[in-house]
Design a protein around this motif. Sequence first.
Motif, short mmCIF file in Angstrom:
data_model
loop_
_atom_site.label_atom_id
_atom_site.label_comp_id
_atom_site.label_asym_id
_atom_site.label_seq_id
_atom_site.Cartn_x
_atom_site.Cartn_y
_atom_site.Cartn_z
N SER A 252 -5.68 20.18 24.61
CA SER A 252 -4.46 19.98 24.34
C SER A 252 -3.80 19.27 25.62
CB SER A 252 -3.61 21.31 24.47
OG SER A 252 -3.76 22.08 25.41
N LYS A 253 -2.55 18.63 25.52
CA LYS A 253 -1.87 17.98 26.61
C LYS A 253 -1.89 18.75 27.88
CE LYS A 253 0.03 13.95 25.61
NZ LYS A 253 0.47 13.46 24.19
N ASP A 254 -1.47 20.02 27.82
CA ASP A 254 -1.31 21.00 29.09
C ASP A 254 -2.60 21.45 29.62
OD1 ASP A 254 -1.92 22.85 27.00
OD2 ASP A 254 -0.03 23.94 27.10
N GLY A 255 -3.59 20.89 28.96
CA GLY A 255 -5.15 21.40 29.53
C GLY A 255 -5.40 22.86 29.16
N LEU A 256 -4.68 23.57 28.32
CA LEU A 256 -4.98 24.79 28.08
C LEU A 256 -5.81 25.27 26.83
CD1 LEU A 256 -1.35 26.55 29.21
CD2 LEU A 256 -3.45 26.66 30.31
N VAL A 257 -5.62 24.35 25.94
CA VAL A 257 -6.27 24.89 24.65
C VAL A 257 -7.40 23.66 24.37
CG1 VAL A 257 -6.01 25.12 22.09
CG2 VAL A 257 -4.16 25.65 23.81
N TYR A 258 -8.67 24.16 24.25
CA TYR A 258 -9.58 23.52 23.64
C TYR A 258 -10.14 23.68 22.08
CZ TYR A 258 -10.27 22.18 28.53
OH TYR A 258 -10.41 21.60 29.89
N THR A 259 -10.06 22.79 21.35
CA THR A 259 -10.56 23.09 20.12
C THR A 259 -11.78 22.18 19.64
OG1 THR A 259 -8.31 22.88 19.38
CG2 THR A 259 -9.54 22.88 17.64
N PHE A 260 -12.92 23.07 19.30
CA PHE A 260 -14.05 22.35 18.82
C PHE A 260 -14.33 22.22 17.37
CE2 PHE A 260 -14.47 23.88 23.14
CZ PHE A 260 -15.50 23.00 23.66
N LYS B 262 -5.29 21.13 37.53
CA LYS B 262 -4.28 20.98 36.35
C LYS B 262 -4.20 19.74 35.37
CE LYS B 262 -1.09 24.03 38.64
NZ LYS B 262 -0.56 23.88 39.80
N SER B 263 -4.85 18.74 36.07
CA SER B 263 -4.66 17.48 35.31
C SER B 263 -5.64 17.28 34.18
CB SER B 263 -4.97 16.07 36.30
OG SER B 263 -5.62 15.12 35.61
N THR B 264 -5.10 16.74 33.17
CA THR B 264 -6.11 16.57 31.96
C THR B 264 -6.56 15.15 31.76
OG1 THR B 264 -4.29 16.24 30.56
CG2 THR B 264 -4.88 18.42 30.68
N ASP B 265 -5.84 14.45 32.67
CA ASP B 265 -6.30 12.70 32.44
C ASP B 265 -7.62 12.43 33.14
OD1 ASP B 265 -6.52 10.20 32.27
OD2 ASP B 265 -4.60 9.93 33.41
N PRO B 266 -8.42 12.23 32.84
CA PRO B 266 -10.06 11.72 33.60
C PRO B 266 -9.55 10.94 34.77
CG PRO B 266 -10.33 12.00 31.28
CD PRO B 266 -8.95 12.12 31.45
N ASP B 267 -8.64 9.90 34.31
CA ASP B 267 -8.44 8.73 35.41
C ASP B 267 -7.54 9.11 36.64
OD1 ASP B 267 -9.80 6.92 33.77
OD2 ASP B 267 -7.98 6.29 32.53
N GLU B 268 -6.72 10.26 36.18
CA GLU B 268 -5.99 10.87 37.21
C GLU B 268 -6.76 11.70 38.26
OE1 GLU B 268 -2.55 13.50 35.91
OE2 GLU B 268 -2.11 13.68 38.04
N GLN B 269 -7.82 12.41 37.64
CA GLN B 269 -8.58 13.32 37.92
C GLN B 269 -9.53 12.27 39.22
OE1 GLN B 269 -10.92 15.40 35.36
NE2 GLN B 269 -9.03 16.44 34.58
#
Lengths: 523, 307
Positions: free
Chosen positions: A95-103, A464-471
Motif C-alpha cells: 500500500s502507499k503508506d507502506g503499512l499493508v502487504y497483500t500477497f 518510511k519510504s515506499t518508493d524504491p527510487d527515493e530509498q
Amino acid sequence: MTMNYKKITWLCLIVAMIMAMTACAKGPSDSESASSAKNDKDITIAVNQNFTTLDPQNVSDTLSISATHAMYEGLVGFDKNMTIKPVLATDYKVSKDGLVYTFNLRKNVKFHDGATFDANAVKANFDRIQGSKGSLTASHYLKNLKDIKVIDDNTVQFTLTKPFSAMLNKFAMIPMISPKAIKKYGKNIGLHPVGTGPFEFVKWNQGESLILKKNPDYWDSNYPKVNKVTFKSVPENGSRVAMLKTGEADFVYPLPEQNVKSLKSSSDISIDQTESTIVRYVSINTNKKPFNNKKVRLAMNYALNKDTYIKVVKNGFGSKLDSTMSPKTQFYSKQGVYEYNLDKAKKLMKEAGYPNGFSAEIWGDTASDTMKGMQFVQQQLAKIGIKLKVKAMEQGTLSNEIYSPKTPDQAKVQLWYVSWSPSSGDADGATRSLFSSESFPPNGANTAYYKNNEVDSLIKKANKSTDPDEQAKIYKQIQKDIYSDAPWIFLGVDTILSGHRNNLKGVYVLPDGSINIKNAQLK
Amino acid sequence: MGKYVIKRIIGIIPLLVVVSFIVFLFIHLIPGDPARLIAGKEATVKEIQAIRHELHLDEPIFQQYLIYMDGLLHGDFGESIKSHIPVMHLIGERMLPSIELSLLSMGWALVFGILIGVLSAVFKNRWPDYGGMVTAVSGISLPNFWLGLVMIQLFSVQLGWLPTGGADSWKGYIMPSIALGAGIMAMIARFTRSSLVQTLKEDFIRTGRSRGLSSMTIVFGHALKSSLIPVVTVAGLQFGFLLGGSVVVETVFSFPGMGRLLIDSIQLRDYPVVQAELLLFSFEFILVNLVVDLLYGFLNPKISYET
C-alpha cells in the motif's frame, strides 16, 4: 641368555598377519563405499560445518539456511543477485503508506506431507513465529508486524505497525512449514522438515551428513533435475579438497584460497568466484580519545594499503571496500577508496596533534585469518606511529566484552577487527545496526559508537519510504555521510570461492554465502 | 567380588552429582552469554532479555542448577539452546560411532603394542628391539592430524582405496582408528617392553627355565601376565580419553564424533549440551577405571577385593 625365541617371533608375526588380513579381506566383498555406489543422478556437496537445525524459522547460520532453502520456500525469495522475486506468492502489492502487504498465493502447491498450501497455512506459520515470544530467529524479522488476515484461500494480507522498507527481504527469510507437520512434530520440527521445496528430507546423520531426495510433485515440473543430494560436513580444508579430487564430492564450499592454483590445472574441476555481501573492516570507537578526532580516523584509513591487505590477508581473493556495504547489498552506492598515502596520513596525524602517534588495542576473535588481519593492521599503522596491541579473544568472551557495557562511556573497545553481512541482503540490515545511534551496544552492533543526527533521521526516513527510487537516493546520502566521517577502517569485500566437478551444473553460492541447489543438473 | 562391584557402582552416583555441580558452575562462570550468542548481532536488549527469560538464564544460578537436576532425575537432559534439538538426540547419534572408533583404535593398539613390546623385551638390545622401539617412538612423535592427512593423500586421493572420511561404512573407520591408535600403540609397546624386561629378570622365571619350560610358556604363560599391570593402567587412561572424542581426528576425517560437538557447544555456550557431554565423559571414565581395577585382580591374584 641364549633361549630359543624363534617360536615367539613366529607367533607374533602370525598374529600380526592375521590382524592385517582380516582388515583387508573384507574389502572387495562389500565395497559399497561412497564413491563407487553413487548413482548417475545423485550429487554430493561437501561443506565446512555441521548443520545446527533444520527448522527454517529458527536458523541463523548460512549453512543451515542453505539446507532449509532446498526443502522450504517462502512467499518471496532471492535470485542469484539477491534481488527479490515471488516464489510461493505469484505477486504482491504494497500500500502507499507502506503499512499493508497483500500477497496472492500460488495455487495447486502441496507440502511434502500432502497438506495444501493456502492462506490458512501461511497464517499458521506466522502464528507459530509470533507465538514463540522471541525464541525463534524469524521473530526478529517480524518486529513491526501487527496482524495477518486471511482474505480468501489464496490471498493474505499483512499489516505493519510502522512502515519498514526492508520488509520484503524479511518475508524472503521466512519459509513456510506444513501446518500439519507443525502440529505433529511441535518443537521437534527441526528434525522433521516438511516444506514445499524441490527436495524432500530423507535423513540427517548428526554431525555427518544430510540426505535429501527429489520432490516428484514439485509445483514447477521442470525441477529438480537430480534424484538425491547429500550434504557432507567436512571441516578440514585438505579433506574437502581431496573429496573434490577423488569425486566423492561434486561440489565443495568453501574452497580454500591456497588450493585454487593447484586445482585450476585439473580438467575435471572448475572454480567459481562470487562477490559476497560480507564486508571486512575495523570499527573505531569514535567516542574515545584520540579516535573522536576525525583526522586520526582518516589518517588510519590512508595509512593502510588495501591492495596489500587483499594480497596478504585474503590471498588475492577479494575487492577493496569502497562504501559502507558490499556492491551486492541493496542500494549500494560507490564512494571511492581512501587510497594508500603515507605522507597524507602522517600529515593528518600531525594536524590532529599526534605527530608521534599513540598506543591502542585492537580486538578480534581467534580465527587464524582474523589474527592475520589484525597483525597486518598492526604492522601498517605502526608506520604512522600507532602502536597497536593485538588482543585475540574466544568468541564468547569477546561478545561479552563488546556487549556488556551498558553505556558508551563504559565501553572498553577501541578498535575491533570484524566482518558484517546483512542477514537478508537489505540496506537497512547493513546500516541501522551498525551506524544508528539507537544501536550502541548492547542494543546493536554500532561498536564505532557512531552518532550523526543526519544519518539517524535519514535511516528513519528510508524505512518510511515506499518508493524504491527515493530509498536509493536516501541510502546514497547515508553512505556518503558515513564514509566521509570514517568511523571504520574500510578494508575489503570477501570473494566466495567454491569448486565443482565439471559434470555438475547449476549449483551456486549466493552473495550471502548460502548454497542454492534447486537448478542442480548432471551432464 | 560381586559385592565389591556393586559397592563401586553405587559409589558412582554421588561422584556424578559432585561432577554435575562442578561442571554446571564452571560452564556458567565462564564469560559469554548464550542468549546474546544465539540471538545474533542484530538483536536488541529487549529480544535478548526475552530469550534469557525463556531459558531461565535470568534466575539465580542455584535455582538454575535445581531446575537442571530436576530434569536430569526425570531422565531429561534438556534441549540445545541453539537448535532446540533434544540433547539426547544430539549425543545419541554421535555416541555409537565414537565408542566404535575408540574400541577399534584401542583394540589394534593393544594387540600390536603388546606384540612389539614382547618382541623388544625378549630381543632386548638386538635388531627386533631397535626396530620395535623406532616404530614406537615414531608413533608417539607423529602428530595424528599429519598422519591423517598423509593417509588421505595416499589411500584416498592417489590409490582410491578408502573414503576420505565419514562413518557410513566400516571403511571410514580404518584411517581414523590408525591415526588415533598410533600414539597409544607406541605407548603400550614401551610400557610392555620395560615391564617385561624387569619380569624376565625375576627369580620365578629363572626357576621356570631351570625346570625346562619352553620359552613360549615362560613368556606368554608366566612373564607377560604379571607384566601387564602398568600396561593396563596406561591403556585404561588412554581409553578414557579416546571416548571423549578427538577434535583433531574427527575434523580431518569428517567423523561424526563427540569431540567436535563439545567444541561447537562450548563456543556457543550451549550449556545443556556441554553439561550432558561432560557428565557422560565423567561417567565413562569412572566406568573404565572400575574395569581397570577389576583387571588388576585378575592379573595379579595377590590384589584381592574381598573384604
